[in-house]
Design a protein around this motif. Structure first.
Motif, PDB file in Angstrom:
ATOM      1  N   SER A   1      28.320 107.465  24.055  1.00 37.24           N
ATOM      2  CA  SER A   1      29.714 107.064  23.965  1.00 37.24           C
ATOM      3  C   SER A   1      30.606 108.277  24.206  1.00 37.24           C
ATOM      4  CB  SER A   1      29.936 106.493  22.562  1.00 37.24           C
ATOM      5  OG  SER A   1      31.137 105.792  22.475  1.00 37.24           O
TER       6      SER A   1
ATOM      7  N   ARG B   1      35.952 109.205  11.159  1.00 35.64           N
ATOM      8  CA  ARG B   1      35.537 110.008  12.305  1.00 35.64           C
ATOM      9  C   ARG B   1      35.697 111.529  12.093  1.00 35.64           C
ATOM     10  NH1 ARG B   1      37.150 109.899  16.889  1.00 35.64           N
ATOM     11  NH2 ARG B   1      35.144 109.801  17.950  1.00 35.64           N
TER      12      ARG B   1
ATOM     13  N   LYS C   1      31.570  96.271  17.836  1.00 34.12           N
ATOM     14  CA  LYS C   1      31.496  97.272  16.768  1.00 34.12           C
ATOM     15  C   LYS C   1      32.686  98.228  16.780  1.00 34.12           C
ATOM     16  CE  LYS C   1      27.597  99.362  18.359  1.00 34.12           C
ATOM     17  NZ  LYS C   1      27.451  99.141  19.815  1.00 34.12           N
TER      18      LYS C   1
ATOM     19  N   ASP D   1      29.634  92.139  23.253  1.00 27.97           N
ATOM     20  CA  ASP D   1      28.377  92.813  22.939  1.00 27.97           C
ATOM     21  C   ASP D   1      28.330  92.941  21.421  1.00 27.97           C
ATOM     22  OD1 ASP D   1      26.135  94.598  22.954  1.00 27.97           O
ATOM     23  OD2 ASP D   1      27.517  96.291  22.864  1.00 27.97           O
TER      24      ASP D   1
ATOM     25  N   GLY E   1      33.861  99.627  24.598  1.00 32.67           N
ATOM     26  CA  GLY E   1      34.545  99.425  23.315  1.00 32.67           C
ATOM     27  C   GLY E   1      35.726 100.376  23.212  1.00 32.67           C
ATOM     28  N   ARG E   2      35.399 101.673  23.042  1.00 33.01           N
ATOM     29  CA  ARG E   2      36.409 102.699  22.796  1.00 33.01           C
ATOM     30  C   ARG E   2      37.521 102.681  23.834  1.00 33.01           C
ATOM     31  NH1 ARG E   2      34.967 107.567  20.154  1.00 33.01           N
ATOM     32  NH2 ARG E   2      32.821 107.155  20.760  1.00 33.01           N
TER      33      ARG E   2
ATOM     34  N   MET F   1      34.526 101.264  10.658  1.00 35.54           N
ATOM     35  CA  MET F   1      33.682 102.208   9.922  1.00 35.54           C
ATOM     36  C   MET F   1      34.259 102.525   8.536  1.00 35.54           C
ATOM     37  SD  MET F   1      32.621 104.765  13.041  1.00 35.54           S
ATOM     38  CE  MET F   1      31.800 105.966  12.021  1.00 35.54           C
TER      39      MET F   1
ATOM     40  N   TYR G   1      32.204 113.347  12.392  1.00 28.70           N
ATOM     41  CA  TYR G   1      31.903 114.041  13.656  1.00 28.70           C
ATOM     42  C   TYR G   1      32.821 115.239  13.897  1.00 28.70           C
ATOM     43  CZ  TYR G   1      30.646 109.096  14.544  1.00 28.70           C
ATOM     44  OH  TYR G   1      30.186 107.812  14.450  1.00 28.70           O
TER      45      TYR G   1
ATOM     46  N   TYR H   1      36.424 102.380  16.220  1.00 28.30           N
ATOM     47  CA  TYR H   1      35.591 103.004  15.197  1.00 28.30           C
ATOM     48  C   TYR H   1      36.438 103.545  14.052  1.00 28.30           C
ATOM     49  CZ  TYR H   1      32.494 102.601  19.214  1.00 28.30           C
ATOM     50  OH  TYR H   1      31.799 102.104  20.289  1.00 28.30           O
TER      51      TYR H   1
ATOM     52  N   GLY I   1      31.558 101.894  27.850  1.00 33.88           N
ATOM     53  CA  GLY I   1      32.574 102.332  28.806  1.00 33.88           C
ATOM     54  C   GLY I   1      32.750 103.835  28.830  1.00 33.88           C
TER      55      GLY I   1
ATOM     56  N   ILE J   1      26.425 110.508  18.996  1.00 38.30           N
ATOM     57  CA  ILE J   1      26.760 109.320  19.792  1.00 38.30           C
ATOM     58  C   ILE J   1      26.139 109.386  21.185  1.00 38.30           C
ATOM     59  CG2 ILE J   1      28.821 108.593  18.528  1.00 38.30           C
ATOM     60  CD1 ILE J   1      30.570 110.114  20.439  1.00 38.30           C
TER      61      ILE J   1
ATOM     62  N   HIS K   1      22.128 102.160  27.776  1.00 40.28           N
ATOM     63  CA  HIS K   1      23.376 102.692  27.206  1.00 40.28           C
ATOM     64  C   HIS K   1      23.064 104.122  26.820  1.00 40.28           C
ATOM     65  CE1 HIS K   1      27.026 103.107  24.862  1.00 40.28           C
ATOM     66  NE2 HIS K   1      26.280 103.596  23.879  1.00 40.28           N
TER      67      HIS K   1
ATOM     68  N   GLU L   1      29.602  97.119  28.655  1.00 37.61           N
ATOM     69  CA  GLU L   1      29.813  96.924  27.210  1.00 37.61           C
ATOM     70  C   GLU L   1      30.839  97.920  26.672  1.00 37.61           C
ATOM     71  OE1 GLU L   1      25.897  97.723  25.686  1.00 37.61           O
ATOM     72  OE2 GLU L   1      24.979  96.041  26.739  1.00 37.61           O
TER      73      GLU L   1
HETATM   74  N1  LLP Z   1      26.812  99.334  23.919  1.00 39.54           N
HETATM   75  C1  LLP Z   1      25.960  99.878  23.024  1.00 39.54           C
HETATM   76  C2  LLP Z   1      24.572  99.451  23.028  1.00 39.54           C
HETATM   77  C3  LLP Z   1      26.443 100.823  22.111  1.00 39.54           C
HETATM   78  O1  LLP Z   1      25.597 101.351  21.229  1.00 39.54           O
HETATM   79  C4  LLP Z   1      27.814 101.202  22.118  1.00 39.54           C
HETATM   80  C5  LLP Z   1      28.333 102.174  21.167  1.00 39.54           C
HETATM   81  C6  LLP Z   1      28.653 100.600  23.067  1.00 39.54           C
HETATM   82  C7  LLP Z   1      28.122  99.679  23.956  1.00 39.54           C
HETATM   83  C8  LLP Z   1      30.142 100.917  23.161  1.00 39.54           C
HETATM   84  O2  LLP Z   1      30.361 102.194  23.630  1.00 39.54           O
HETATM   85  P1  LLP Z   1      31.853 102.708  23.944  1.00 39.54           P
HETATM   86  O3  LLP Z   1      32.350 101.970  25.157  1.00 39.54           O
HETATM   87  O4  LLP Z   1      32.683 102.416  22.750  1.00 39.54           O
HETATM   88  O5  LLP Z   1      31.697 104.150  24.210  1.00 39.54           O
HETATM   89  N2  LLP Z   1      31.176 105.695  15.799  1.00 39.54           N
HETATM   90  C9  LLP Z   1      31.184 106.558  16.962  1.00 39.54           C
HETATM   91  C10 LLP Z   1      30.813 105.811  18.218  1.00 39.54           C
HETATM   92  C11 LLP Z   1      29.462 105.122  18.133  1.00 39.54           C
HETATM   93  C12 LLP Z   1      29.123 104.413  19.401  1.00 39.54           C
HETATM   94  C13 LLP Z   1      27.942 103.555  19.187  1.00 39.54           C
HETATM   95  N3  LLP Z   1      27.585 102.767  20.310  1.00 39.54           N
HETATM   96  C14 LLP Z   1      32.555 107.202  17.083  1.00 39.54           C
HETATM   97  O6  LLP Z   1      33.412 106.941  16.247  1.00 39.54           O
HETATM   98  O7  LLP Z   1      32.791 107.999  17.981  1.00 39.54           O
END
Ligand code: LLP
Length: 427
Positions: free
Chosen positions: A207, A325, A65, A84, A288-289, A387, A329, A383, A244, A167, A204, A286
């Protein structure tokens, strides 16, 4: 060394100038650095290896995502990444990008019957299940296909991630996961469903976490559950600690990935030695960012400079529909001029052409600008494009991947005609 740097007063991504990219592909355009993507992924992979977790001991499932362009997924897949996903659409992207479905985990609170079927057809690694009705539906769908679905329960550890409320996902009143107190009975329920096989546990909590303390707190709660389950004869093959760590947008100092994983693996190793005769458990992540966020910028061109009584506006050709974003946010993104000019700077709000006061990308930035200048909106790899919308009938930006001295178009700019191609006028 950063892959986003000035050479002779002109901003480059790796060995390609952003000016060159704008000339060739126009603006607004998302530009990603392959070297950054690779370095960021390897920060996780190398830390796993360093702690004795080769491909069987750990799996990094990149969170699709955050950036789902096929070329991005392909780069990561070649590095050995799993994925993921949160929709059937994301699964189709992973497959189209050459990803291995046996390394795919399927998260999300609202999986449809069709999505379950698609995932079962491709024998994905695991469904991260978030509710009892979802378990029952998955069991029925698997039965109808004469298959067994591998499942992990997303448990809500009720830990405060201390991040933006939109988040943060691991608190009791979030819609995500199964309540901690209901986890054991839910695992027992799975054992009675013949077309489900329990393989793991996941959580999880949110974020953009800068500190790993809440992640380690969540890990402790998961460990507690794994032990209780093991006492009941339910043995798990993996634990998945979710997304992450956060990234630097402005002056944040997120915990380095290697430090976080060192603390995490040290705890896990001590626990396995103390309680499970050293029997290993697979660990999944999992992120992403932290893989793609700082690997991308949004390149945009100043259309007009508007000097008002109280404010100056730099009106650019990117808008809230391209990078949501800030509007959503109040997120802060760095802004760099592509060309460094020796003129008097002014303080600008960088805004887009969309008819909403919320359409801003950055506020009160000191910039030396002229009309038609290019700007890079930083930290836009995660994102950003995923988005983006078509609000105001604006085609979404083009996407370019830079690899050394090559700039490759990895998504064409959407045309207005693409936007209404699926529409029709009743006769
Ligand atoms: N796993 C799950 C189940 C999640 O819901 C998410 C993010 C991740 C992994 C990845 O998390 P990361 O490593 O990216 O922190 N649109 C928002 C962020 C939404 C995050 C949603 N879930 C933004 O632009 O800040």
């Amino acid at each position: 060394m950063s892959n986003f740097d000035y050479h002779h007063n002109s901003l480059y991504v790796e060995a390609v100038s952003l000016e060159n990219i704008a000339r060739r592909y126009g603006t607004p355009t998302y530009v990603y650095s392959r070297a950054s993507l690779t370095q960021n992924f390897l920060a996780y992979a190398d830390a796993c290896k360093k702690h004795g977790r080769g491909s069987n001991g750990a799996l990094i499932c990149y969170s699709v995502k955050s950036n789902s362009n096929l070329a991005v997924l392909n780069v990561l897949s070649k590095l050995g990444s799993g994925f993921d996903i949160v929709s059937g659409g994301e699964l189709l992207r992973v497959l189209a990008a050459g990803g291995d479905p046996r390394k795919v985990i399927f998260s999300g609170v609202g999986k449809s019957i069709e999505e379950m079927r698609l995932a079962l057809t491709h024998d994905i690694l695991c469904f991260n299940v978030e509710s009892i009705p979802e378990l029952q539906r998955l069991n029925d769908v698997a039965a109808s296909m004469n298959k067994t679905a591998s499942v992990s329960l997303r448990v809500n550890p009720d830990v405060d991630a201390r991040t933006h409320p939109y988040i943060s996902t691991g608190l009791k009143d979030n819609k995500f996961g199964i309540a901690f107190e209901d986890a054991i009975s839910t695992y027992q329920e799975i054992a009675s469903l013949p077309h489900l096989q329990i393989i793991g546990i996941d959580c999880h909590i949110g974020s953009q976490l800068l500190d790993d303390a809440p992640l380690l707190e969540a890990l402790d709660k998961i460990i507690e559950l794994v032990d209780k389950l093991s006492d009941l004869g339910i043995d798990l093959h993996h634990l998945d600690i979710g997304g992450g760590v956060g990234i630097t947008y402005d002056d944040e100092e997120p915990v380095p990935v290697g430090d976080y994983l060192h603390r995490l693996f040290t705890r896990i190793d001590a626990w396995r030695t103390a309680k499970h005769n050293g029997k290993p458990i697979k660990v999944m992540f999992e992120p992403g960012r932290s893989i793609v966020g700082n690997a991308g910028v949004l390149l945009t061109e100043v259309q007009y400079l508007k000097h008002g009584a109280t404010k100056n506006f730099a009106i650019v050709d990117a808008a809230m529909n391209d990078l949501m974003r800030p509007a959503m946010y109040e997120a802060w993104h760095g802004v760099l001029p592509v060309k460094q000019r020796q003129i008097t700077p002014r303080v600008y709000d960088v805004v887009g052409p969309v008819c909403e006061s919320g359409d801003w990308l950055a506020r009160a930035r000191t910039l030396a600008l002229e009309q038609d200048d290019l700007l890079a909106i930083l930290s836009a790899g995660a994102y950003g494009m995923t988005m983006a919308s078509n609000y105001n009938s604006r085609g979404r930006p083009a996407e370019v991947l830079v690899d050394g001295d090559k700039a490759i178009l990895i998504r064409k700019r959407e045309l207005a005609t693409d936007l209404f191609a699926l529409e029709s006028i009743p006769q």
